[in-house]
Design a protein around this motif. Structure first.
Motif, PDB file in Angstrom:
ATOM      1  N   ARG C  27       1.976  -2.020  -9.658  1.00  0.00           N
ATOM      2  CA  ARG C  27       0.648  -2.635  -9.683  1.00  0.00           C
ATOM      3  C   ARG C  27       0.272  -3.273  -8.360  1.00  0.00           C
ATOM      4  N   THR C  28       1.255  -3.522  -7.508  1.00  0.00           N
ATOM      5  CA  THR C  28       0.952  -4.176  -6.245  1.00  0.00           C
ATOM      6  C   THR C  28       1.159  -3.225  -5.068  1.00  0.00           C
ATOM      7  N   PHE C  29       1.089  -1.934  -5.332  1.00  0.00           N
ATOM      8  CA  PHE C  29       1.143  -0.894  -4.296  1.00  0.00           C
ATOM      9  C   PHE C  29       2.418  -0.971  -3.461  1.00  0.00           C
ATOM     10  N   SER C  30       3.570  -1.277  -4.055  1.00  0.00           N
ATOM     11  CA  SER C  30       4.755  -1.395  -3.206  1.00  0.00           C
ATOM     12  C   SER C  30       5.173  -0.006  -2.727  1.00  0.00           C
ATOM     13  N   TRP C  31       5.731   0.020  -1.518  1.00  0.00           N
ATOM     14  CA  TRP C  31       6.024   1.270  -0.843  1.00  0.00           C
ATOM     15  C   TRP C  31       7.514   1.388  -0.569  1.00  0.00           C
TER      16      TRP C  31
END
Lengths: 286, 397, 257
Positions: C27-31
């Protein structure tokens, strides 16, 4: 009847001129200058410390606060530095790209390239800045993921991140006017310079640059002024840094007179900028 | 010569602008400093068919964001009052909207409610006409931000505390005090976060209140100049420790996950979202207590649909709707009976909804005014507008 | 060539991140994404808020563009065909709204609407704000074209007996059309992604698409949907860009600034 009005109008250029000018002038003067003037007047007002209502009593307290606190000098200098960096970076990217698009690419590909440059303008501003957050996240970001192996690391969140993010956002606004300016230059001009023995860089500096200078200035109006007023990018990827826009935004809701006082700074900067631009004659070609 | 002509044109245009501005700005209202007399509703009539609401995003959900999240439909069906909602983005937006007189009800935060009361924009609430008021936690009733002299001006909606978050895998030993975020020799320098708003000055004031009793701080929102300067000085010490200030939850959660932030102020919602994402993070209320927020439903003094407004206030704090809002938004519900109706059975425990002892040392956001909110009359307190200036100055020093 | 490549990479790597993140399960766009999902696309499709926001944006953008076309074109005619007192300042005045920072324009208009004239903010105030800074792009496009066209064609038309209106309809307008289209498209684009001035001039009840994105991006439960919307916008934007390329054959690049 219609015809007679047309003839009547044609014989009276003053009337036609007035008809053409009335609406736009009224709009710009009343809706825009009026609002701007009211805001600048508000800068000299103060607020009731209990209810927060604006009190229309002339005083210079806000200007005194702004000028005596070094924090505001810092934020002005910082914002100016960022705006200048962003403008330079955009120019450095935009000139060769626009040149390639206008003069080197095949005419058929030109349109595709223009489309490719325009596309990001339609992806939301905020989404792009959040994408840069994913890009620049130290250690776990996309940048370290791609470029880490060759030793290039993300600068983290802060001034450099703001400069990268804003350069990214405004780059198309710089490319387009330069492209338009270059497209109008006849190819023969460049060929002539080359035929006369000028090397590429010399041709660029002495022939192309002066000719596209007005376009460059036109583009810089966007990159410079958009940067000067930005506050959202700094919130998202600015780390601890704030820009002028943040200060205005912060104070706007609770202390409008002080926000208006701070807002006079970017207005003054842009007035000077416009003045300089005007002296170069670039405004006419804007 | 050309320049000279332009100058005369600019002069002419500026004159026009200033005249326009001058004409219009004389309409500013004189300020009111005494409590305006506004009548309270005596009895409830039938609904007027609609109600205009100003609310925070997430407080009035009608299924447009998520078809499953809808507590407006039941209300409309039961009362016949059609709900028109305007989402306010800031407290000031809400104050401005309420001043237009077009709206009946508002969900006001502590930094707006007193302004509305003293501005004469909201009316005292006859709590006898709101049956669900009876089940609202006592700790939320008749508080400084929702009442004046024992007269209720609103119905409490929910509450939350600003917690101290830390990464359990990195920050060892676990912190116990807010001192962890103010320690100039912190080993976590550059990875500490703070809330990016002038209201955060109260967090520093709270810490000083507990650790430096000499300053005589009694209430973090009532600071005289000396106390205020001490709080700001503490924040200046803290600034080199900060990696990022946060104001949007998304950025904060992402930063906790990546490890860019390992310690700092947070909300329960962020902790839960991080844990759901398998981030080793914990949030708690330190020994000094904490700041927090509690929103209040208030009814306009100029309400055109007062009956529907009262019906709405009763509906939104009814056990079912209150539970739904609390879970969607991530806050402790205000109605004691809501706890039986949450989909997550531990919800009220997680958010300490019924734990009155927990909230004893939570100081809910309030608007600092020149008249000290802690009752002192011998000094003037620093008003919130000066808090904002000080925050701008601090952030850019 | 290689510089062009680097430039395009600079433009497109972040855009691909947006598209990839619209499938990112975090949900927090972690990469890098640990898992991919189509959940957000499904949620975005059933989200009525975004469609409403889109229609507000279209309404605001089209109205602002329409006003900008009217005002910008008549101003361009006045400046290109006549000499009058105040010409310099008019050409400066029209540039002002776009050259002053949006936050200044925003708070000035907000102050004027709320405090001075008591106009409650809504679609109308958004349109006023947008039109003000859109006039300049139409004006610049029209002015450049009018200057290049000269007046000889109109004079020829008049000499042949056509009156002013006929000449305008048959000669001036067709020659001006592509420039107006380019200017109008650019004006629409400026309005469509504008957030700063909109923040201050929109009544909180009206959410244009950028405002909707702003409100939702900061709520983690909704944030991934925003990436879906942005990815869709990028794809859909090909249509107006293609149109502008087709229609502004001889004109420059979707417009001059």
């Amino acid at each position: 009847m219609k015809r007679s009005i047309a003839t009547w109008m044609h014989k009276r250029p003053q009337v036609r001129l007035a008809a053409l000018l009335a609406a736009p002038t009224l709009w710009l003067v009343v809706a825009y200058l009026g609002a701007l003037g009211a805001l600048l007047v508000t800068a000299f007002f103060t607020i009731d410390s209990f209810t927060g209502n604006v009190i229309a009593k002339f005083n210079l307290g806000n200007f005194h606060d702004m000028l005596t606190d070094p924090a505001y000098r810092n934020v002005v200098l910082r914002t100016l530095g960022i705006a200048i960096s962003v403008t330079l970076i955009c120019a450095i990217f935009a000139i060769p790209m626009a040149f390639f698009m206008a003069k080197i690419a095949k005419p058929k590909n030109q349109k595709i390239l223009v489309a490719l440059v325009l596309t990001p303008l339609w992806a939301s501003y905020l989404v792009k800045i959040y994408a840069w957050r994913t890009m620049l996240e130290p250690r776990t970001g996309v940048m370290d993921w791609i470029l880490g192996p060759i030793g290039i690391h993300s600068p983290g969140f802060g001034g450099p991140a703001i400069i990268i993010g804003l350069s990214y956002l405004w780059l198309p606004y710089m490319i387009l006017p330069i492209y338009a300016g270059l497209e109008r230059l006849p190819n023969s001009l460049l060929d002539a310079s080359g035929d006369l023995g000028a090397r590429n860089f010399y041709t660029f500096r002495r022939v192309i640059l002066p000719l596209i200078f007005p376009s460059l200035v036109a583009g810089s109006m966007f990159t410079f002024s958009l940067t000067l007023g930005d506050y959202i990018t700094a919130q998202i990827i600015g780390g601890k840094l704030q820009m002028l826009g943040n200060v205005v935004y912060q104070n706007f809701s609770i202390n409008l007179p002080f926000a208006a006082t701070i807002a006079t700074i970017p207005v003054a900067i842009m007035a000077i900028y416009l003045w300089l631009v005007r002296r170069t004659g670039a405004l006419a070609s804007l | 010569m050309r320049n000279k002509r332009l100058f005369s044109q600019i002069a002419a245009a500026s004159a026009v602008a200033l005249i326009l501005a001058g004409c219009s700005s004389s309409s500013h209202n004189a300020s009111k400093t005494t409590l305006p007399k506004v009548d309270m509703m005596k009895s409830l009539g039938t609904g007027e068919g609609q109600v205009n609401i100003v609310a925070w995003a997430g407080y009035v959900e009608n299924g447009s964001n998520d078809p499953k999240v809808n507590w407006v439909r039941d209300f409309e069906k039961a009362t016949g009052c059609k709900v028109n909602v305007k989402t306010g983005s800031t407290s000031d937006d809400m104050v401005a909207l309420m001043k237009t007189g077009e709206y009946d009800v508002v969900s006001a935060s502590g930094d707006a409610s007193l302004r509305l009361i003293y501005g004469g924009d909201v009316a005292p609430v006859n709590t006898a006409l709101v049956p669900n008021y009876a089940n609202i936690f006592a700790g939320l009733k008749n508080q400084p931000w929702n009442s004046v002299d024992g007269v209720a001006y609103g119905i409490p909606h929910g509450r939350g505390a600003n917690l101290l978050a830390y990464r359990t895998d990195i920050v060892k030993p676990a912190p116990t005090s807010w001192g962890a975020v103010f320690d100039p020799n912190s080993p976590y320098k550059g990875k500490i976060t703070a809330y990016d708003s002038p209201i955060y000055i109260a967090d520093a004031a709270l810490y000083l209140m507990k650790t430096q009793p000499d300053l005589g701080i009694k209430y973090p929102y009532a600071l005289d100049q000396k106390q205020f300067d001490a709080a700001v000085a503490l924040l200046k010490v803290q600034k080199p420790l900060i990696g990022e200030y946060w104001s949007d939850a998304l950025k904060h959660i992402a930063s906790l996950k990546s490890g860019g932030t390992v310690l700092g102020t947070t909300w329960q919602y962020n902790i839960n979202a991080s844990k759901a994402d398998h981030v080793p993070v914990e949030g708690f209320k330190p020994v000094e207590g904490s700041t927090g927020w509690s929103d209040t439903w208030m009814v306009s003094s100029k309400a055109k649909h007062p009956n529907c407004a009262y019906l709405w206030m009763d509906h939104i704090v009814s056990p079912k709707a209150n539970a739904a809002v609390a879970e969607w938004f991530g806050e402790a519900p205000s109605n004691a009976k809501a706890c039986d109706l949450t989909s997550d059975k531990n919800f009220c425990t997680t958010y300490h909804a019924a734990d009155e002892a927990y909230w004893k040392d939570v100081y809910y956001w309030n608007t600092a005014t020149q008249a000290c909110l802690d009752g002192r009359t011998d000094v003037k307190c620093v008003p919130y507008s000066e808090w904002v200036k000080a925050w701008s100055s601090l952030r850019n020093a | 060539m290689s510089l062009m490549g680097i430039g395009l990479a600079f433009i497109y790597v972040p855009l691909s991140v947006v598209v990839i993140n619209s499938f990112n399960s975090s949900r927090t766009f972690s990469w890098p994404p640990s898992r991919f999902t189509t959940e957000w696309w499904g949620k975005a499709i059933s989200n009525t808020g975004v469609r409403k926001a889109l229609s507000w944006s279209l309404a605001a953008g089209l109205s602002a563009t329409f006003i900008a076309l009217l005002l910008g074109t008549s101003l361009a005619f006045a400046v290109s065909r006549y000499n009058f007192f105040g010409k310099d300042i008019i050409s400066l005045l029209v540039v002002l709204p776009i050259s002053l920072p949006g936050v200044v324009t925003g708070i000035a208009l907000s102050n004027a609407f709320n405090q001075q004239i008591g106009l409650s903010t809504g679609l109308l105030t958004i349109v006023i704000g947008h039109a003000t800074f859109c006039i300049v792009v139409v004006y610049n496009n029209a002015l450049a074209r009018l200057r290049r066209m000269g007046t000889s064609l109109q004079e020829a038309s008049m000499d042949l007996g056509a009156n002013g209106i006929t000449t305008f309809r048959l000669i001036t307008l067709p020659n001006l059309a592509s420039a107006l289209f380019a200017g109008g498209l650019l004006a629409f684009g400026l309005s469509f992604d504008e957030i700063v001035v909109t923040t201050f001039t929109a009544g909180p009840g009206i959410q244009t698409l950028p405002i909707w994105i702003y409100n939702n991006l900061f709520r983690p439960s909704q944030a991934p949907i925003v990436n879906v919307v942005a990815a869709t916008l990028v794809v859909v934007s090909v249509i107006p860009i293609y149109l502008s390329q087709r229609l502004s054959q001889d004109s420059t690049s979707g417009g001059r600034f």
